[in-house]
Design a protein around this motif. Structure first.
Motif, short mmCIF file in Angstrom:
data_model
loop_
_atom_site.label_atom_id
_atom_site.label_comp_id
_atom_site.label_asym_id
_atom_site.label_seq_id
_atom_site.Cartn_x
_atom_site.Cartn_y
_atom_site.Cartn_z
N ALA A 111 -18.10 5.45 -5.85
CA ALA A 111 -19.14 6.61 -5.40
C ALA A 111 -20.25 5.98 -4.80
N ARG A 112 -20.61 4.67 -4.86
CA ARG A 112 -21.43 3.99 -4.01
C ARG A 112 -21.23 4.22 -2.39
N LEU A 113 -20.01 4.51 -2.03
CA LEU A 113 -19.67 4.20 -0.70
C LEU A 113 -19.94 5.76 0.00
N TYR A 114 -20.33 6.55 -0.70
CA TYR A 114 -20.69 8.01 -0.17
C TYR A 114 -22.10 8.17 -0.17
N ASP A 115 -22.57 9.04 1.10
CA ASP A 115 -23.98 9.10 1.44
C ASP A 115 -24.73 10.15 0.28
N GLY A 116 -23.84 11.11 -0.05
CA GLY A 116 -24.44 12.26 -0.71
C GLY A 116 -23.42 12.47 -1.93
N PRO A 117 -23.74 13.77 -2.53
CA PRO A 117 -23.10 14.15 -3.63
C PRO A 117 -21.54 14.31 -3.01
N GLY A 129 -5.86 22.38 -11.26
CA GLY A 129 -4.91 23.26 -11.87
C GLY A 129 -5.62 24.41 -12.56
N ASP A 130 -7.00 24.07 -12.89
CA ASP A 130 -8.03 25.05 -13.09
C ASP A 130 -8.48 26.37 -12.39
N GLY A 131 -8.00 26.13 -11.15
CA GLY A 131 -8.41 27.15 -10.04
C GLY A 131 -9.63 26.73 -9.19
N THR A 132 -10.27 25.95 -9.72
CA THR A 132 -11.63 25.39 -8.95
C THR A 132 -11.17 24.80 -7.46
N PRO A 133 -12.26 24.75 -6.56
CA PRO A 133 -11.80 24.29 -5.19
C PRO A 133 -11.07 23.04 -5.19
N SER A 134 -10.28 22.73 -4.38
CA SER A 134 -9.81 21.26 -4.01
C SER A 134 -10.74 20.34 -3.75
N ALA A 135 -10.47 18.98 -4.13
CA ALA A 135 -11.70 17.91 -3.62
C ALA A 135 -10.95 16.43 -3.41
N TRP A 136 -11.38 15.82 -2.88
CA TRP A 136 -11.04 14.34 -2.63
C TRP A 136 -11.60 13.26 -3.61
N TYR A 137 -10.64 12.74 -3.93
CA TYR A 137 -10.76 11.57 -5.09
C TYR A 137 -10.35 10.33 -4.83
N ARG A 161 0.74 -1.21 0.01
CA ARG A 161 -0.07 -0.15 0.08
C ARG A 161 0.92 1.29 -0.07
N GLU A 162 1.93 1.33 0.89
CA GLU A 162 2.80 2.56 0.80
C GLU A 162 3.27 2.72 -0.46
N GLU A 163 3.82 1.82 -1.03
CA GLU A 163 4.78 1.77 -2.12
C GLU A 163 3.58 2.34 -3.37
N SER A 164 2.58 1.89 -3.35
CA SER A 164 1.70 2.47 -4.55
C SER A 164 1.13 3.86 -4.15
N ARG A 165 1.25 4.24 -3.11
CA ARG A 165 0.50 5.56 -2.66
C ARG A 165 1.26 6.85 -3.73
N GLY A 211 -10.21 4.19 3.83
CA GLY A 211 -9.66 3.54 2.73
C GLY A 211 -8.95 4.97 1.86
N LEU A 212 -7.82 4.71 1.38
CA LEU A 212 -6.95 5.64 0.64
C LEU A 212 -7.77 6.46 -0.20
N CYS A 213 -7.61 7.99 -0.13
CA CYS A 213 -7.91 9.01 -0.82
C CYS A 213 -7.11 10.15 -1.12
N TYR A 214 -7.11 10.97 -2.06
CA TYR A 214 -6.21 12.13 -2.19
C TYR A 214 -7.01 13.30 -2.33
N TYR A 215 -6.57 14.38 -1.74
CA TYR A 215 -7.07 15.59 -1.90
C TYR A 215 -6.23 16.57 -2.97
N VAL A 216 -6.83 16.86 -3.79
CA VAL A 216 -6.15 17.48 -5.07
C VAL A 216 -6.54 18.79 -5.40
#
Length: 77
Positions: free
Chosen positions: A26-32, A60-68, A5-9, A52-57
């Motif tokens: 997406a099914r794991l989330y309650d809402g949008p 580059g287009d200036g819109t607010p950051s989000a989790w992926y 897991r650490e090597e693939s992060r 579970g592993l996720c990334y805060y990105v």
């Protein structure tokens, strides 16, 4: 050889491109999932493994950051 897991992060400050929403994840989330943008470049700010592993990105287009989910990103070489 299997990666751990650490090597693939994806490290912080890595340039990535968002791909498309992963329906399984997406099914794991309650809402949008707010702020997601598809097909844009950005930079990984941090990651979290609490539910579970996720990334805060930062987009580059200036819109607010989000989790992926990992399956929703590709590293830009």
């Amino acid at each position: 050889m299997t990666q751990t897991r650490e090597e693939s992060r994806i490290p912080d400050r890595t340039r990535v491109r968002t791909t498309k929403e992963d329906p399984e994840a997406a099914r794991l989330y309650d809402g949008p999932r707010e702020g997601l943008r598809w097909g844009v470049e950005g930079t990984v700010i941090t990651s979290s493994g609490g539910h579970g592993l996720c990334y805060y990105v930062s987009h580059g287009d200036g819109t607010p950051s989000a989790w992926y989910e990992p399956t929703e990103l590709e590293v830009i070489e």
